[in-house]
Design a protein around this motif. Structure first.
Motif, short mmCIF file in Angstrom:
data_model
loop_
_atom_site.label_atom_id
_atom_site.label_comp_id
_atom_site.label_asym_id
_atom_site.label_seq_id
_atom_site.Cartn_x
_atom_site.Cartn_y
_atom_site.Cartn_z
N ASP A 10 0.84 -1.19 0.00
CA ASP A 10 0.00 0.00 0.00
C ASP A 10 0.88 1.25 0.00
O ASP A 10 0.67 2.19 -0.78
N PHE A 11 1.88 1.25 0.86
CA PHE A 11 2.79 2.39 0.94
C PHE A 11 3.58 2.55 -0.36
O PHE A 11 3.74 3.67 -0.87
N GLY A 12 4.06 1.42 -0.90
CA GLY A 12 4.83 1.48 -2.14
C GLY A 12 4.02 2.04 -3.29
O GLY A 12 4.51 2.85 -4.09
N LYS A 13 2.74 1.63 -3.36
CA LYS A 13 1.87 2.14 -4.41
C LYS A 13 1.63 3.64 -4.24
O LYS A 13 1.61 4.40 -5.23
N PHE A 14 1.47 4.08 -2.99
CA PHE A 14 1.25 5.49 -2.72
C PHE A 14 2.46 6.31 -3.14
O PHE A 14 2.33 7.35 -3.80
N MET A 15 3.65 5.84 -2.78
CA MET A 15 4.88 6.57 -3.12
C MET A 15 5.13 6.56 -4.63
O MET A 15 5.61 7.53 -5.20
N GLN A 16 4.78 5.47 -5.27
CA GLN A 16 4.92 5.41 -6.72
C GLN A 16 4.03 6.45 -7.39
O GLN A 16 4.45 7.11 -8.35
#
Length: 301
Positions: A10-16
């Motif tokens: 979830d965090f990785g998708k947000f940062m992407q």
């Protein structure tokens, strides 16, 4: 902990998302800005564990020119990950069950195991052999011996069988859904001796009766369909993250000498079409169980 992986994804998708809309930013320039390699940033965006601190995350947010609201949301997700890290270490389960078998799988497959562990639904297409989640121990041994006869010790053989059995714990989760399409060739290909094949097919008929497992056979008499030209693939449906954003599905496509992940919508779409085609020509679940039992009796005769 399943929640840990979902939170990271979830965090990785947000940062992407922040990186992709940031002016004059690429993965390479962002990585250089916080003095890490591009591979580290790629792992972060994919939801894999990375050795980064809050200082690095703030540096990325600066580089992406995040708004105060975006910064607050990102740091909230990051704090959640750190808290789950601490809880997992305190409980002694900060590593996935597959880590003890990391020497038995190719690196790419570890990512698949992480995704499989958190997926809420899986749709698998297998034109040649029974997929791992549905293999009996004896069938698994037979498959491993086909290509690994000279290189695989008896101990490592049993470790790989054990790893597969641990993966199958997912089948006991009523919230997890498995939909599998097997070519009739899977039933006919003699991966093992007749008793092994009979046991495997009886197990497929039995497990296919569970509410959360759907197994359907594509008979040789089926009309042409979109799945016919596809190799082995698994489509993994992922849960919604704590940010409220839906995590996109991932396709794991296997080949003879390697595998690849497809994550972009335009890459996943052809596999959705293939699944629709498979559904249209496959035997019903009841007819599949009857067919499995019939072929199992042929092996046992």
């Amino acid at each position: 902990m399943a929640e840990l992986t979902v939170s990271r994804m979830d965090f990785g998708k947000f940062m992407q998302g922040l990186r992709q809309k940031a002016p004059r930013s690429s993965m390479t320039t962002a990585a250089l800005h916080i003095e890490v390699t591009r591979q580290v940033l790629d792992r972060l965006e994919r939801g894999s564990p990375v050795k980064l601190g809050t200082m690095h995350i703030n540096g990325l947010l600066d580089h992406y020119e995040a708004t105060p609201e975006e910064r607050s949301a990102a740091l909230s997700l990051w704090t959640e990950i750190k808290e789950q890290d601490k809880a997992a270490k305190a409980q002694g389960n900060s590593k996935g069950f597959w880590k003890a078998y990391s020497d038995q799988v190719v690196p790419n497959f570890e990512r698949f195991l992480r995704l499989e562990k958190v997926a809420i639904g899986i749709t698998a297409h297998q034109p040649v052999i029974v997929p791992g989640l549905l293999q009996t121990p004896d069938y698994r041994r037979a498959i491993l011996r086909i290509n690994e006869t000279k290189r695989l010790s008896a101990v490592d053989l049993e470790r790989r069988v054990e790893l597969n059995e641990k993966r199958q714990a997912r089948l006991g989760d009523p919230d997890f859904q498995l939909e599998t399409y097997l070519s009739e060739a899977v039933l006919r290909n003699r991966a093992g001796a007749p008793p092994v094949m009979a046991g495997q097919l009886h197990w497929l008929a039995e497990v296919g009766a569970r509410d959360n497992v759907r197994i359907r056979v594509i008979p040789f008499t089926a009309e042409p369909h979109a799945g016919m030209t596809m190799q082995t693939f698994t489509l993994l449906e992922l849960p919604t993250g704590t940010s409220g954003a839906a995590l996109p599905p991932v396709v794991y496509a296997e080949g003879a000498i390697g595998s690849v992940f497809h994550e972009h919508e335009e890459e996943v779409y052809p596999y959705r079409q293939a699944i629709d085609g498979l559904r249209a020509v496959a035997l019903s679940e009841n007819d599949t169980r009857d067919f499995l039992s019939q072929v199992a009796k042929e092996y046992a005769a």
